[in-house]
Design a protein around this motif. Structure first.
Motif, PDB file in Angstrom:
ATOM      1  N   LEU A 165       0.846  -1.210   0.000  1.00  0.00           N
ATOM      2  CA  LEU A 165       0.000   0.000   0.000  1.00  0.00           C
ATOM      3  C   LEU A 165       0.870   1.243   0.000  1.00  0.00           C
ATOM      4  CD1 LEU A 165      -2.924  -0.889   2.419  1.00  0.00           C
ATOM      5  CD2 LEU A 165      -2.969  -0.656  -0.077  1.00  0.00           C
ATOM      6  N   SER A 166       1.965   1.179   0.734  1.00  0.00           N
ATOM      7  CA  SER A 166       2.874   2.322   0.775  1.00  0.00           C
ATOM      8  C   SER A 166       3.512   2.568  -0.598  1.00  0.00           C
ATOM      9  CB  SER A 166       3.902   2.050   1.867  1.00  0.00           C
ATOM     10  OG  SER A 166       5.072   2.703   1.622  1.00  0.00           O
ATOM     11  N   ASP A 167       3.892   1.501  -1.307  1.00  0.00           N
ATOM     12  CA  ASP A 167       4.396   1.651  -2.686  1.00  0.00           C
ATOM     13  C   ASP A 167       3.342   2.326  -3.563  1.00  0.00           C
ATOM     14  OD1 ASP A 167       6.819   0.311  -2.269  1.00  0.00           O
ATOM     15  OD2 ASP A 167       5.985  -1.640  -2.865  1.00  0.00           O
ATOM     16  N   LEU A 168       2.102   1.875  -3.440  1.00  0.00           N
ATOM     17  CA  LEU A 168       1.037   2.428  -4.293  1.00  0.00           C
ATOM     18  C   LEU A 168       0.827   3.910  -3.985  1.00  0.00           C
ATOM     19  CD1 LEU A 168      -1.493  -0.560  -4.268  1.00  0.00           C
ATOM     20  CD2 LEU A 168       0.030   0.124  -6.139  1.00  0.00           C
ATOM     21  N   GLU A 169       0.954   4.282  -2.703  1.00  0.00           N
ATOM     22  CA  GLU A 169       0.845   5.702  -2.351  1.00  0.00           C
ATOM     23  C   GLU A 169       1.988   6.494  -2.987  1.00  0.00           C
ATOM     24  OE1 GLU A 169      -1.682   7.301  -0.941  1.00  0.00           O
ATOM     25  OE2 GLU A 169      -2.654   5.341  -0.946  1.00  0.00           O
ATOM     26  N   GLU A 170       3.169   5.910  -2.993  1.00  0.00           N
ATOM     27  CA  GLU A 170       4.321   6.596  -3.597  1.00  0.00           C
ATOM     28  C   GLU A 170       4.138   6.743  -5.107  1.00  0.00           C
ATOM     29  OE1 GLU A 170       7.655   5.310  -0.264  1.00  0.00           O
ATOM     30  OE2 GLU A 170       7.725   4.344  -2.231  1.00  0.00           O
ATOM     31  N   ILE A 171       3.612   5.707  -5.734  1.00  0.00           N
ATOM     32  CA  ILE A 171       3.333   5.772  -7.174  1.00  0.00           C
ATOM     33  C   ILE A 171       2.323   6.887  -7.451  1.00  0.00           C
ATOM     34  CG2 ILE A 171       2.192   4.507  -9.065  1.00  0.00           C
ATOM     35  CD1 ILE A 171       3.502   1.929  -7.751  1.00  0.00           C
ATOM     36  N   LYS A 172       1.306   6.984  -6.580  1.00  0.00           N
ATOM     37  CA  LYS A 172       0.293   8.043  -6.768  1.00  0.00           C
ATOM     38  C   LYS A 172       0.924   9.429  -6.686  1.00  0.00           C
ATOM     39  CE  LYS A 172      -3.719   5.753  -4.709  1.00  0.00           C
ATOM     40  NZ  LYS A 172      -4.570   5.794  -3.518  1.00  0.00           N
ATOM     41  N   VAL A 173       1.807   9.612  -5.735  1.00  0.00           N
ATOM     42  CA  VAL A 173       2.443  10.935  -5.601  1.00  0.00           C
ATOM     43  C   VAL A 173       3.267  11.242  -6.854  1.00  0.00           C
ATOM     44  CG1 VAL A 173       4.110  12.326  -4.303  1.00  0.00           C
ATOM     45  CG2 VAL A 173       2.490  10.868  -3.078  1.00  0.00           C
ATOM     46  N   ALA A 174       4.049  10.275  -7.302  1.00  0.00           N
ATOM     47  CA  ALA A 174       4.903  10.517  -8.476  1.00  0.00           C
ATOM     48  C   ALA A 174       4.064  10.847  -9.704  1.00  0.00           C
ATOM     49  CB  ALA A 174       5.782   9.287  -8.736  1.00  0.00           C
ATOM     50  N   VAL A 175       2.979  10.105  -9.906  1.00  0.00           N
ATOM     51  CA  VAL A 175       2.120  10.368 -11.080  1.00  0.00           C
ATOM     52  C   VAL A 175       1.461  11.742 -10.945  1.00  0.00           C
ATOM     53  CG1 VAL A 175       0.015   9.620 -12.280  1.00  0.00           C
ATOM     54  CG2 VAL A 175       1.738   7.938 -11.587  1.00  0.00           C
ATOM     55  N   SER A 176       0.998  12.075  -9.739  1.00  0.00           N
ATOM     56  CA  SER A 176       0.385  13.392  -9.518  1.00  0.00           C
ATOM     57  C   SER A 176       1.348  14.515  -9.860  1.00  0.00           C
ATOM     58  CB  SER A 176       0.023  13.604  -8.047  1.00  0.00           C
ATOM     59  OG  SER A 176      -0.992  12.772  -7.676  1.00  0.00           O
ATOM     60  N   GLU A 177       2.584  14.361  -9.412  1.00  0.00           N
ATOM     61  CA  GLU A 177       3.562  15.425  -9.647  1.00  0.00           C
ATOM     62  C   GLU A 177       3.842  15.590 -11.139  1.00  0.00           C
ATOM     63  OE1 GLU A 177       4.710  17.565  -7.479  1.00  0.00           O
ATOM     64  OE2 GLU A 177       3.769  16.622  -5.744  1.00  0.00           O
ATOM     65  N   ALA A 178       3.986  14.460 -11.838  1.00  0.00           N
ATOM     66  CA  ALA A 178       4.298  14.547 -13.267  1.00  0.00           C
ATOM     67  C   ALA A 178       3.121  15.114 -14.061  1.00  0.00           C
ATOM     68  CB  ALA A 178       4.685  13.162 -13.802  1.00  0.00           C
ATOM     69  N   VAL A 179       1.917  14.633 -13.760  1.00  0.00           N
ATOM     70  CA  VAL A 179       0.742  15.112 -14.502  1.00  0.00           C
ATOM     71  C   VAL A 179       0.462  16.576 -14.142  1.00  0.00           C
ATOM     72  CG1 VAL A 179      -1.753  14.818 -14.804  1.00  0.00           C
ATOM     73  CG2 VAL A 179      -0.255  12.817 -14.761  1.00  0.00           C
ATOM     74  N   GLY A 180       0.600  16.907 -12.854  1.00  0.00           N
ATOM     75  CA  GLY A 180       0.420  18.303 -12.440  1.00  0.00           C
ATOM     76  C   GLY A 180       1.399  19.216 -13.162  1.00  0.00           C
ATOM     77  N   ASN A 181       2.637  18.768 -13.307  1.00  0.00           N
ATOM     78  CA  ASN A 181       3.630  19.575 -14.023  1.00  0.00           C
ATOM     79  C   ASN A 181       3.237  19.803 -15.485  1.00  0.00           C
ATOM     80  OD1 ASN A 181       5.309  19.942 -11.844  1.00  0.00           O
ATOM     81  ND2 ASN A 181       6.843  18.454 -12.495  1.00  0.00           N
ATOM     82  N   SER A 182       2.723  18.756 -16.123  1.00  0.00           N
ATOM     83  CA  SER A 182       2.301  18.924 -17.525  1.00  0.00           C
ATOM     84  C   SER A 182       1.218  19.990 -17.635  1.00  0.00           C
ATOM     85  CB  SER A 182       1.766  17.600 -18.088  1.00  0.00           C
ATOM     86  OG  SER A 182       2.825  16.700 -18.261  1.00  0.00           O
ATOM     87  N   ILE A 183       0.271  19.949 -16.701  1.00  0.00           N
ATOM     88  CA  ILE A 183      -0.852  20.897 -16.757  1.00  0.00           C
ATOM     89  C   ILE A 183      -0.391  22.308 -16.392  1.00  0.00           C
ATOM     90  CG2 ILE A 183      -3.075  21.500 -15.705  1.00  0.00           C
ATOM     91  CD1 ILE A 183      -3.575  18.447 -15.375  1.00  0.00           C
ATOM     92  N   ILE A 184       0.321  22.393 -15.272  1.00  0.00           N
ATOM     93  CA  ILE A 184       0.674  23.718 -14.738  1.00  0.00           C
ATOM     94  C   ILE A 184       1.790  24.369 -15.552  1.00  0.00           C
ATOM     95  CG2 ILE A 184       1.691  24.908 -12.744  1.00  0.00           C
ATOM     96  CD1 ILE A 184       0.397  22.564 -11.053  1.00  0.00           C
ATOM     97  N   HIS A 185       2.875  23.610 -15.766  1.00  0.00           N
ATOM     98  CA  HIS A 185       4.042  24.195 -16.425  1.00  0.00           C
ATOM     99  C   HIS A 185       3.987  23.996 -17.936  1.00  0.00           C
ATOM    100  CE1 HIS A 185       5.777  24.813 -12.494  1.00  0.00           C
ATOM    101  NE2 HIS A 185       5.735  23.515 -12.225  1.00  0.00           N
ATOM    102  N   GLY A 186       3.739  22.739 -18.355  1.00  0.00           N
ATOM    103  CA  GLY A 186       3.764  22.458 -19.791  1.00  0.00           C
ATOM    104  C   GLY A 186       2.713  23.259 -20.534  1.00  0.00           C
ATOM    105  N   TYR A 187       1.486  23.201 -20.030  1.00  0.00           N
ATOM    106  CA  TYR A 187       0.377  23.864 -20.724  1.00  0.00           C
ATOM    107  C   TYR A 187      -0.053  25.172 -20.068  1.00  0.00           C
ATOM    108  CZ  TYR A 187      -0.170  19.458 -23.310  1.00  0.00           C
ATOM    109  OH  TYR A 187       0.032  18.367 -24.112  1.00  0.00           O
TER     110      TYR A 187
END
Ligand SMILES: Nc1ncnc2c1ncn2[C@@H]1O[C@H](COP(=O)(O)OP(=O)(O)O)[C@@H](O)[C@H]1O
Ligand SMILES: [Mg+2]
Length: 149
Positions: free
Chosen positions: A36-58
């Motif tokens: 479960l802790s791994d899955l939480e870490e995966i969620k954070v990493a995906v959130s950060e990358a997708v958030g960056n695409s939206i906020i910075h990229g676009y």
């Protein structure tokens, strides 16, 4: 490399889709024996990358497309997050802790991606877009200085 499963998502660059992407990738990843802790870490990493695409990229334009690709090999999750936004001028600088082009932000997104996943690669072309590649292996533990096993 032999894939045992793979998937692609494409969605609009709106903030609500950050949660959509992280939950979807975590659900997909849960086909392997991540904790479960791994899955939480995966969620954070995906959130950060997708958030960056939206906020910075676009730059928060809500009508652009973010693509997320995930694959499972034997014991490893690979995730790619791609935008065709403004790109990163200096990737090494962007990877530095506390570096942000937005004074309101903390500049820790890449730090989280690096520390929560086993590998991180950033490919970016200014004016063309950014591709983030990350992977995480089941059972992998971060190396600790001085640890004997
Ligand atoms: N997809 C992207 N497109 C354009 N620039 C990006 C992208 N992802 C990251 N960056 C750049 O890298 C910097 C560092 O990102 P990050 O570590 O997540 O910090 P923060 O998002 O808090 O600024 C951002 O400030 C931005 O300039
Ligand atoms: Mg960020």
């Amino acid at each position: 490399m032999r894939y045992i499963n793979q998937m692609k998502l494409e969605f609009l660059s709106i903030p609500a889709n950050v949660a959509f992407a992280r939950v979807t990738v975590a659900a997909f990843a849960s086909q392997l024996d991540f904790t479960l802790s791994d899955l939480e870490e995966i969620k954070v990493a995906v959130s950060e990358a997708v958030g960056n695409s939206i906020i910075h990229g676009y730059e928060n334009a809500p009508d652009k497309i973010v693509k997320v690709y995930a694959a499972l090999t034997g014991d490893t999750l690979e995730v790619k997050v791609e935008d065709s936004g403004k790109g990163i001028e200096d990737v090494n600088l962007a990877l530095q802790p506390a570096y942000s082009t937005d004074p309101e932000r903390l500049g820790l997104g890449f730090v989280f991606m690096q520390s929560f996943m086993d590998s991180l690669q950033v490919e970016s072309t200014p004016g063309r877009g950014t591709l983030i590649k990350m992977s995480k292996r089941v059972g992998a533990r971060p190396a600790r200085a001085g640890a004997e096993c």
